[in-house]
Design an enzyme around this catalytic site. Structure first.
Site, mmCIF file in Angstrom:
data_model
loop_
_atom_site.group_PDB
_atom_site.id
_atom_site.type_symbol
_atom_site.label_atom_id
_atom_site.label_comp_id
_atom_site.label_asym_id
_atom_site.label_seq_id
_atom_site.Cartn_x
_atom_site.Cartn_y
_atom_site.Cartn_z
ATOM 1 N N GLU A 180 9.709 1.529 10.861
ATOM 2 C CA GLU A 180 10.708 2.626 10.550
ATOM 3 C C GLU A 180 10.053 3.956 10.604
ATOM 4 O OE1 GLU A 180 14.301 2.021 8.296
ATOM 5 O OE2 GLU A 180 14.206 4.334 7.819
ATOM 6 N N GLU A 186 10.830 16.611 14.344
ATOM 7 C CA GLU A 186 11.095 15.937 13.112
ATOM 8 C C GLU A 186 10.539 17.092 11.981
ATOM 9 O OE1 GLU A 186 9.826 12.500 11.248
ATOM 10 O OE2 GLU A 186 11.856 12.313 10.620
ATOM 11 N N CYS A 232 14.169 10.071 6.025
ATOM 12 C CA CYS A 232 14.149 10.005 7.642
ATOM 13 C C CYS A 232 15.603 9.959 8.117
ATOM 14 C CB CYS A 232 13.588 8.711 7.980
ATOM 15 S SG CYS A 232 14.295 7.527 6.898
ATOM 16 N N LYS A 255 0.992 -1.175 -0.150
ATOM 17 C CA LYS A 255 0.088 -0.087 -0.069
ATOM 18 C C LYS A 255 0.840 1.229 -0.045
ATOM 19 C CE LYS A 255 -1.804 3.464 2.476
ATOM 20 N NZ LYS A 255 -1.862 4.250 1.396
HETATM 21 P P1 NDP Z 1 2.311 8.644 7.615
HETATM 22 O O1 NDP Z 1 2.967 7.941 8.531
HETATM 23 O O2 NDP Z 1 0.935 9.368 7.885
HETATM 24 O O3 NDP Z 1 1.984 7.750 6.153
HETATM 25 C C1 NDP Z 1 2.903 6.577 5.902
HETATM 26 C C2 NDP Z 1 2.017 5.563 5.332
HETATM 27 O O4 NDP Z 1 1.186 5.058 6.277
HETATM 28 C C3 NDP Z 1 1.367 6.245 4.126
HETATM 29 O O5 NDP Z 1 1.248 4.993 3.250
HETATM 30 C C4 NDP Z 1 -0.158 6.129 4.716
HETATM 31 O O6 NDP Z 1 -1.036 6.415 3.798
HETATM 32 C C5 NDP Z 1 -0.236 5.156 5.825
HETATM 33 N N1 NDP Z 1 -1.104 5.238 6.666
HETATM 34 C C6 NDP Z 1 -1.647 6.337 7.281
HETATM 35 N N2 NDP Z 1 -2.436 6.198 8.297
HETATM 36 C C7 NDP Z 1 -2.506 4.788 8.501
HETATM 37 C C8 NDP Z 1 -3.005 3.899 9.550
HETATM 38 N N3 NDP Z 1 -3.899 4.385 10.203
HETATM 39 N N4 NDP Z 1 -3.061 2.603 9.323
HETATM 40 C C9 NDP Z 1 -2.105 2.116 8.141
HETATM 41 N N5 NDP Z 1 -1.415 2.748 7.357
HETATM 42 C C10 NDP Z 1 -1.525 4.262 7.418
HETATM 43 O O7 NDP Z 1 3.419 9.793 7.213
HETATM 44 P P2 NDP Z 1 3.261 10.912 6.636
HETATM 45 O O8 NDP Z 1 3.233 10.725 5.214
HETATM 46 O O9 NDP Z 1 1.798 11.624 6.684
HETATM 47 O O10 NDP Z 1 4.465 12.010 6.924
HETATM 48 C C11 NDP Z 1 4.261 12.261 8.429
HETATM 49 C C12 NDP Z 1 5.608 12.199 8.828
HETATM 50 O O11 NDP Z 1 6.113 11.025 9.096
HETATM 51 C C13 NDP Z 1 6.706 12.901 7.982
HETATM 52 O O12 NDP Z 1 6.558 14.477 8.279
HETATM 53 C C14 NDP Z 1 7.936 12.596 8.836
HETATM 54 O O13 NDP Z 1 8.212 13.104 10.028
HETATM 55 C C15 NDP Z 1 7.541 10.893 8.972
HETATM 56 N N6 NDP Z 1 7.886 10.232 7.778
HETATM 57 C C16 NDP Z 1 9.133 9.319 7.836
HETATM 58 C C17 NDP Z 1 9.334 8.680 7.111
HETATM 59 C C18 NDP Z 1 10.681 7.522 7.020
HETATM 60 O O14 NDP Z 1 11.151 7.108 6.052
HETATM 61 N N7 NDP Z 1 11.013 7.061 8.189
HETATM 62 C C19 NDP Z 1 8.787 8.478 5.592
HETATM 63 C C20 NDP Z 1 7.810 9.591 5.564
HETATM 64 C C21 NDP Z 1 7.328 10.143 6.708
HETATM 65 P P3 NDP Z 1 -1.866 7.696 3.213
HETATM 66 O O15 NDP Z 1 -0.473 8.731 3.462
HETATM 67 O O16 NDP Z 1 -1.985 7.111 1.876
HETATM 68 O O17 NDP Z 1 -2.995 8.050 3.857
#
Ligand code: NDP
Length: 528
Positions: free
Chosen positions: A263, A395, A297, A190
């Site tokens: 992660e 962050e 990240c 997903k």
């Molecule tokens: P999210 O944690 O919201 O999203 C990551 C993934 O999880 C997306 O595919 C999202 O889907 C999905 N998701 C969201 N809610 C749920 C849920 N309840 N159950 C299962 N899956 C879910 O990250 P964001 O994209 O909003 O980023 C927010 C913050 O996260 C960033 O600002 C950063 O701080 C951190 N981040 C860290 C990353 C890393 O590499 N460690 C990568 C990205 C973000 P969808 O967005 O399609 O709703």
């Protein structure tokens, strides 16, 4: 970036919205519903649509995956490895189209997109070469030498859900999917709603590489609906994203009693010791803090510099940062690309404005650049930041870094560790042995010496993951493969049940067993 007349096409390979939407036709949702528009951060135009899947769609996809998985698990691991090697080759051969899609979806600079494309073949080759040995049946010590033996075998868990984010949509989906497939599992991925097309393009390359139908499928839609339904439909979930979402995922995985790796975010420190070469450290700071416009990240967001090197380091770092070019081209050239969207731009702007209002000094950047692209933001360096302020602790996930002077190495280590996160850190020094000693004191899953992050991430044989709020579990290395299998122990007795034989008194047997186990403990201690 798009043609000015006729339907828009993008990139060196002339990607058209119809082509991208066609990629999504491999998803067959039940019933009609509104498609989800996907926009490019390059122009904020719509570049295609994907279906908004429901929980029922996810269930159906997972059932298909489960049906395909059992014969894949029976396929020799060497055959599975060969499919993944071919997939790695295809990713390398088709890099121009993949680079175009990654850039179109994320707005990142082409050389940052290349890091993603290069990473996947490396991961495939590593697991193809080492996976068979890591998962081979192995003899273990039996309960009593010569009397009993034990061995361990590894079974795939079944269907693995990979929930991936928008910042590295190619790397972060595949780095978890490749070992899951090698271990004999099926994968349902997903991707983030904003970056679904690269996962769909990869699904088609996996098929071309010979992966049987149903073993790698993509479901699209919003996280709380589709991500949550996926966690209910699989035997393991590999998640990359924000810390708060990670907690939700872990809670749900815990309720379902399935394994998960997470992660999550970081507030990564970079420590510059007094014997560091400041030009090298400044180059590292530029690379670390501004790769993918800081949406990484592993990016350093806090730099602690020994006070003897503070001024020369700042001069070198600010000088190099001011020379960075911002741009949106499907070609190698611009140093830094765009942020992902308007919401994220607002968040980054708010962090910087808040810091400046609280007395921080802006040494470089700090401006939105709509003249370059709708969500472009300049690489930004701050000093005089209040260590308790939001920007110092949370962050930012943008091209923003704060620099602090420190009097002692011990102060740098203490401040580096003063965070609930623990993902990645770096230490800069001319004395690598000293760098190693400092690295041992920093509470992070990865600590790099004289490099901001690449040397740690690209060491595919070494585990990668976070301490504390930065996550659970590890990807890469043997740990990244063994998370996807259930270990089964098979133990055999050569003397029947371990109990008093007929005719032997319980007292004699108790004394015999006490003597035997004592001897065994001594032998375990003395023998090499
Ligand atoms: P999210 O944690 O919201 O999203 C990551 C993934 O999880 C997306 O595919 C999202 O889907 C999905 N998701 C969201 N809610 C749920 C849920 N309840 N159950 C299962 N899956 C879910 O990250 P964001 O994209 O909003 O980023 C927010 C913050 O996260 C960033 O600002 C950063 O701080 C951190 N981040 C860290 C990353 C890393 O590499 N460690 C990568 C990205 C973000 P969808 O967005 O399609 O709703």
């Amino acid at each position: 970036m798009a043609r000015t007349t006729g339907p828009p096409v993008y990139g060196e390979t002339g990607l058209a919205p119809d082509h991208l939407t066609d990629l999504a036709s491999r998803i067959e949702p039940t019933g009609d519903r509104s498609p989800i528009p996907v926009r490019t951060p390059i122009t904020d135009d719509e570049i295609g649509t994907v279906p908004s899947c429901t929980a029922a769609d996810v269930e159906r996809v997972a059932e298909r995956a489960r049906a395909a998985q059992s014969s894949w698990a029976e396929t020799p691991i060497e055959t599975r490895a060969a499919v993944l090697e071919r997939f790695g080759d295809l990713v390398s051969d088709r890099r121009t189209e993949l680079l175009d899609i990654v850039q179109l979806e994320t707005g990142k600079a082409r050389h940052h997109a290349l890091e993603e494309v290069l990473d996947v073949p490396l991961t495939c080759s590593y697991y193809a070469a080492n996976g068979p040995a890591i998962l081979a049946d192995a003899d273990r010590s039996g309960a009593i030498p010569f009397v009993a033996d034990a061995s361990v075998t590894y079974d795939p868990v079944g269907v693995v859900g990979v929930i991936s984010p928008w910042n590295y949509p190619l790397t972060l989906a595949m780095t978890d999917a490749v070992p899951a497939l090698l271990a004999g599992n099926a994968v349902v991925c997903k991707p983030d709603e904003r970056t679904p097309f690269i996962a769909l393009a990869l699904a088609s390359l996996l098929e071309e590489a010979g992966l049987p139908d149903g073993l790698f499928q993509v479901v699209t839609g919003d996280g709380p609906t589709v991500g949550s339904a996926l966690i209910d439909a699989v035997e393991y979930v590999a998640f990359t994203g924000g810390t708060e979402t990670g907690r939700t995922v872990a809670e749900q995985a815990g309720r379902n009693l399935i394994g998960c790796s997470l992660e999550l975010g970081g507030k990564n420190p970079m420590v510059v010791l007094e014997d560091a070469d400041v030009e090298t450290a400044a180059r590292g700071a530029v690379k670390g803090a501004f790769t993918n416009a800081g949406q990484l990240c592993l990016a350093p967001e806090r730099i602690y510099v020994h006070e003897d090197r503070y001024e020369p380091f700042l001069d070198a770092f600010v000088g190099a940062t001011r020379k960075l070019s911002l741009g949106l081209e499907f070609a190698y050239g611009p140093d830094v690309g765009s942020l992902i969207d308007g919401d994220h731009l607002e968040l980054v702007e708010a962090y910087v404005e808040g810091a400046v209002d609280d007395g921080a000094s802006l040494l470089s950047g700090g401006r939105h650049r709509p003249d370059v692209g709708p969500f472009c933001y300049e690489p930004t360096i701050l000093t005089d930041v209040d260590p308790d302020s939001r920007i110092a602790c949370e962050e930012t996930f943008g091209p923003v870094v704060s620099v602090y002077p420190v009097a002692e190495t011990s102060e740098a280590i203490e401040r580096a560790n003063d965070t609930p996160y623990g993902l990645n850190a770096s230490v800069w020094t001319e004395d690598r042995a000293r760098g190693r000693r400092v690295a041992d004191e920093i509470d992070c899953g990865t600590v790099c010496i004289n490099d901001p992050y690449t040397v740690g991430w690209a060491a595919v044989d070494a585990p990668m993951g976070g301490f504390g709020d930065s996550g659970l579990g590890r990807r890469h290395g043997p740990e990244g493969l063994r998370r996807y299998v259930d270990a089964r122990t098979i133990a055999t007795s050569r003397i029947g049940p371990f109990d008093a034989p007929p005719g032997v008194s319980p007292g004699w047997f108790a004394a015999f067993m006490t003597g035997l186990t004592t001897l065994q403990r001594r032998l375990v201690r003395w023998l090499p």
